[in-house]
Design a protein around this motif. Structure first.
Motif, PDB file in Angstrom:
ATOM      1  N   ARG A   1       0.840  -1.211   0.000  1.00 45.99           N
ATOM      2  CA  ARG A   1       0.000   0.000   0.000  1.00 45.99           C
ATOM      3  C   ARG A   1       0.864   1.246   0.000  1.00 45.99           C
ATOM      4  O   ARG A   1       1.893   1.293   0.690  1.00 45.99           O
ATOM      5  CB  ARG A   1      -0.865   0.039   1.267  1.00 45.99           C
ATOM      6  CG  ARG A   1      -1.978  -0.957   1.267  1.00 45.99           C
ATOM      7  CD  ARG A   1      -2.607  -1.063   2.636  1.00 45.99           C
ATOM      8  NE  ARG A   1      -1.646  -1.622   3.601  1.00 45.99           N
ATOM      9  CZ  ARG A   1      -1.971  -2.039   4.812  1.00 45.99           C
ATOM     10  NH1 ARG A   1      -3.204  -1.941   5.236  1.00 45.99           N
ATOM     11  NH2 ARG A   1      -1.051  -2.543   5.618  1.00 45.99           N
TER      12      ARG A   1
ATOM     13  N   VAL B   1       0.839   5.394   0.902  1.00 42.73           N
ATOM     14  CA  VAL B   1       0.120   6.330   1.758  1.00 42.73           C
ATOM     15  C   VAL B   1       0.014   7.658   1.005  1.00 42.73           C
ATOM     16  O   VAL B   1       1.023   8.193   0.541  1.00 42.73           O
ATOM     17  CB  VAL B   1       0.874   6.557   3.087  1.00 42.73           C
ATOM     18  CG1 VAL B   1       0.059   7.450   4.009  1.00 42.73           C
ATOM     19  CG2 VAL B   1       1.185   5.231   3.755  1.00 42.73           C
TER      20      VAL B   1
ATOM     21  N   GLU C   1      -4.841   5.324   2.350  1.00 43.59           N
ATOM     22  CA  GLU C   1      -3.979   4.260   1.825  1.00 43.59           C
ATOM     23  C   GLU C   1      -4.556   3.705   0.530  1.00 43.59           C
ATOM     24  O   GLU C   1      -5.776   3.607   0.380  1.00 43.59           O
ATOM     25  CB  GLU C   1      -3.849   3.143   2.855  1.00 43.59           C
ATOM     26  CG  GLU C   1      -3.072   3.587   4.085  1.00 43.59           C
ATOM     27  CD  GLU C   1      -3.069   2.529   5.176  1.00 43.59           C
ATOM     28  OE1 GLU C   1      -3.628   1.444   4.959  1.00 43.59           O
ATOM     29  OE2 GLU C   1      -2.502   2.813   6.248  1.00 43.59           O
TER      30      GLU C   1
ATOM     31  N   GLN D   1       1.642  -2.506   9.591  1.00 45.20           N
ATOM     32  CA  GLN D   1       1.667  -1.058   9.815  1.00 45.20           C
ATOM     33  C   GLN D   1       2.626  -0.601  10.907  1.00 45.20           C
ATOM     34  O   GLN D   1       2.328   0.332  11.649  1.00 45.20           O
ATOM     35  CB  GLN D   1       0.235  -0.556  10.102  1.00 45.20           C
ATOM     36  CG  GLN D   1      -0.702  -0.885   8.925  1.00 45.20           C
ATOM     37  CD  GLN D   1      -2.038  -0.194   9.021  1.00 45.20           C
ATOM     38  OE1 GLN D   1      -2.779  -0.451   9.969  1.00 45.20           O
ATOM     39  NE2 GLN D   1      -2.365   0.652   8.065  1.00 45.20           N
TER      40      GLN D   1
END
Lengths: 101, 101
Positions: free
Chosen positions: A76, A78, A83, B51
């Protein structure tokens, strides 16, 4: 992917050629791919200037490295809007790791 | 290079476009290139599956990223025989950072 190695994990990585980490949450060694079969075969190990990080060039023996089904864990990007997934899914995580993982 | 960011470092990185870390030893923010002028201009920020790590694609505004004068901090490979430098030196660290750094 980014993972933590202790000395034992590093020694096992060098000995077997399969990238092996140390799980700090589970307090045990884990070889990438021990569940999925998607192993990382070491091609080259590079060490950084202050010698507290390794960059391992590796061959992936499967469709994806990430447990969520993507080639890379960094699937992903940002942006200001949130996202955005930037890769295609390579495999179904439930089929590889079992439902619930 | 690999560095640590806290929330404030990340916010400053996004706001200014210059990669900024948080030094845990000095307990302060530091923008890569604040001494050398060799900054990292953000092109894209990618986040990993759980994350807790970012991969930042960046443009380097100087000859090398590493404080030891190389393009990358990962300028050595590790072999059975020891470490081997695999890059050319791009600049003289003493000239950029001052003697003793």
């Amino acid at each position: 992917m980014l993972g933590y190695m202790n000395a034992e994990a590093y020694e096992q990585t060098v000995k077997t050629g399969d990238v092996t980490f140390f799980s700090r949450s589970r307090q045990k060694l884990w070889t990438k791919g021990e569940t999925s079969g998607h192993k990382l075969r070491v091609r080259e190990v590079q060490v950084d200037c202050d010698q507290d990080a390794l960059l391992i060039q590796a061959e992936l023996t499967g469709p994806g490295c990430c447990h969520m089904g993507y080639k890379s864990c960094f699937f992903r990007k940002v942006t200001a809007a949130g996202e955005e997934v930037i890769m295609e899914r390579e495999f179904d995580p439930a089929a590889v790791y079992g439902v619930g993982e």
